[in-house]
Structure formats: C-alpha cells, structure tokens
Design an enzyme around this catalytic site. Sequence first.
Site, PDB file in Angstrom:
ATOM      1  N   ARG A 110       0.813  -1.218   0.000  1.00 15.51           N
ATOM      2  CA  ARG A 110       0.000   0.000   0.000  1.00 15.51           C
ATOM      3  C   ARG A 110       0.848   1.270   0.000  1.00 15.51           C
ATOM      4  O   ARG A 110       0.442   2.305   0.532  1.00 15.51           O
ATOM      5  CB  ARG A 110      -0.935   0.005   1.212  1.00 15.51           C
ATOM      6  CG  ARG A 110      -1.897  -1.179   1.248  1.00 15.51           C
ATOM      7  CD  ARG A 110      -2.844  -1.086   2.430  1.00 15.51           C
ATOM      8  NE  ARG A 110      -3.736  -2.245   2.493  1.00 15.51           N
ATOM      9  CZ  ARG A 110      -4.666  -2.414   3.430  1.00 15.51           C
ATOM     10  NH1 ARG A 110      -4.826  -1.487   4.378  1.00 15.51           N
ATOM     11  NH2 ARG A 110      -5.423  -3.499   3.420  1.00 15.51           N
ATOM     12  N   CYS A 111       2.005   1.197  -0.590  1.00 18.11           N
ATOM     13  CA  CYS A 111       2.931   2.328  -0.637  1.00 18.11           C
ATOM     14  C   CYS A 111       2.795   3.041  -1.979  1.00 18.11           C
ATOM     15  O   CYS A 111       2.406   2.438  -2.985  1.00 18.11           O
ATOM     16  CB  CYS A 111       4.361   1.818  -0.450  1.00 18.11           C
ATOM     17  SG  CYS A 111       5.651   3.071  -0.529  1.00 18.11           S
ATOM     18  N   GLY A 112       3.131   4.330  -1.982  1.00 21.51           N
ATOM     19  CA  GLY A 112       3.129   5.071  -3.231  1.00 21.51           C
ATOM     20  C   GLY A 112       4.137   4.539  -4.235  1.00 21.51           C
ATOM     21  O   GLY A 112       4.026   4.794  -5.439  1.00 21.51           O
ATOM     22  N   THR A 114       4.695   1.249  -4.603  1.00 22.40           N
ATOM     23  CA  THR A 114       4.371  -0.157  -4.848  1.00 22.40           C
ATOM     24  C   THR A 114       4.216  -0.493  -6.326  1.00 22.40           C
ATOM     25  O   THR A 114       4.856  -1.411  -6.842  1.00 22.40           O
ATOM     26  CB  THR A 114       3.088  -0.551  -4.094  1.00 22.40           C
ATOM     27  OG1 THR A 114       3.301  -0.406  -2.688  1.00 22.40           O
ATOM     28  CG2 THR A 114       2.712  -1.996  -4.394  1.00 22.40           C
TER      29      THR A 114
END
Length: 236
Positions: A110-112, A114
């Site tokens: 859920r990371c920018g 990813t």
Amino acid sequence: MVSMTTSSSSYGTFSTVVNSSRPNSSATFLVPSLKFSTGISNFANLSNGFSLKSPINPGFLFKSRPFTVQARAAAEKTVHDFTVKDIDGKDVALNKFKGKVMLIVNVASRCGLTSSNYSELSHLYEKYKTQGFEILAFPCNQFGFQEPGSNSEIKQFACTRFKAEFPIFDKVDVNGPSTAPIYEFLKSNAGGFLGGLIKWNFEKFLIDKKGKVVERYPPTTSPFQIEKDIQKLLAA
C-alpha cells in the site's frame, strides 16, 4: 598533549592521533581522509564509524577499527549462510542461490512506490531469470503500516496484480530489536550514506554470485536504474 602524524596507503590517507596529556593514557586512533565518488565500484561507505570500500574488492568494507577474530568471521560471512522462511512459512536456505546475482528488497502493498517497483521488478526478473538473476522480496509493515495483510493476502496481491514470479518471503522487521538476521547482515555490510537504518519501503541490496553485498540503493532508486549494475554482475 595531543599529537598527530599522517601516513598513506593504497586505501587512503590516515592520521594517527596520540593523547599523551594524561599519564595513564596511551590511546591512539586512526582518522581516515575519505575521497567520495559514486558508482558500483567506487562508493565510500560510512557505517558504525569510519569505513572504506576496498579498491581491490568493492563489496568489502575496510574499517578503521581493529580487525578482530569476530570481525574477520563477520567479513567472511555471506548471504548464503542464512536460512529464512518463505511466504508459506517453509524454511529456505539461501545457499540455494549460490552462483546467482540477487536483488533483495523490502516490499509493501500500500505504498506510493508499490506499483512502479513491483512492475519493474517483475519485468527485470522475467528478463534475466534464465541468466542467473533472483529477486528476494521481504514484506515489511514498519513504514506507515503499509503492509498490514497476512502472508496469504500479500502473496495473492503480488502474484495476481503484478504477476510476480520471484520468491516472496515471510513478513519481517528490518529495523529495531526484532530485526531479521538477514537484514542485520545486509545493513552491517552496506551502511553507506544511508546509515544503519532502512529508511522506507523498497530499499534494495545487490548481491554478487558469491553472496557478498555489492551495493545498496535508496527507495527512490527504481529497479530499472539498477539494470546496468545487474548486467555487470551477471557477466562477471
């Protein structure tokens, strides 16, 4: 009284500092003069005190502290000496990757970063896996709680959305008291300008065919930016 003498070697210039102002003190220590450069073969590292990357072996950190038996043993250790658990909880001895070039990455769903990282990692793996290249992905929930799912959820996300075929391992801590041993090793062998801590998701470590840490890349370095370094190690 404090005195200083300077000497040179193939590893750089060192100043020897002697404190003779106290009768019972004869402590000396070395202060290296570092020349900084960039690139896979010329990277000056600073971790847990002064250290230099040897011009003879760029993957080896030459430190100013005394080279004890324990330090020698640590220097001889490689990634291949570790056993980790895969995403299904099974033990995996990393010596199965001997002779292969590895890229080790702490991942999150859920990371920018990813989408771009998973996509580029999958592309590189597909391109070079038959040439002896492996990607080892370690999920981690320590950065913004961006990997909160179970192992089965993480596996489904990576394999379904990004068609990831590279090995994904058990969720780990990469910082703090519960740091996974493999990450303790990686950080101690490639402190660099990033310091001892992993800074965020998708930090990357490049490992040569002998299991030595060759380079460390910050999260903002995309997998495609590492491709030339991967090619060099595959050709070595």
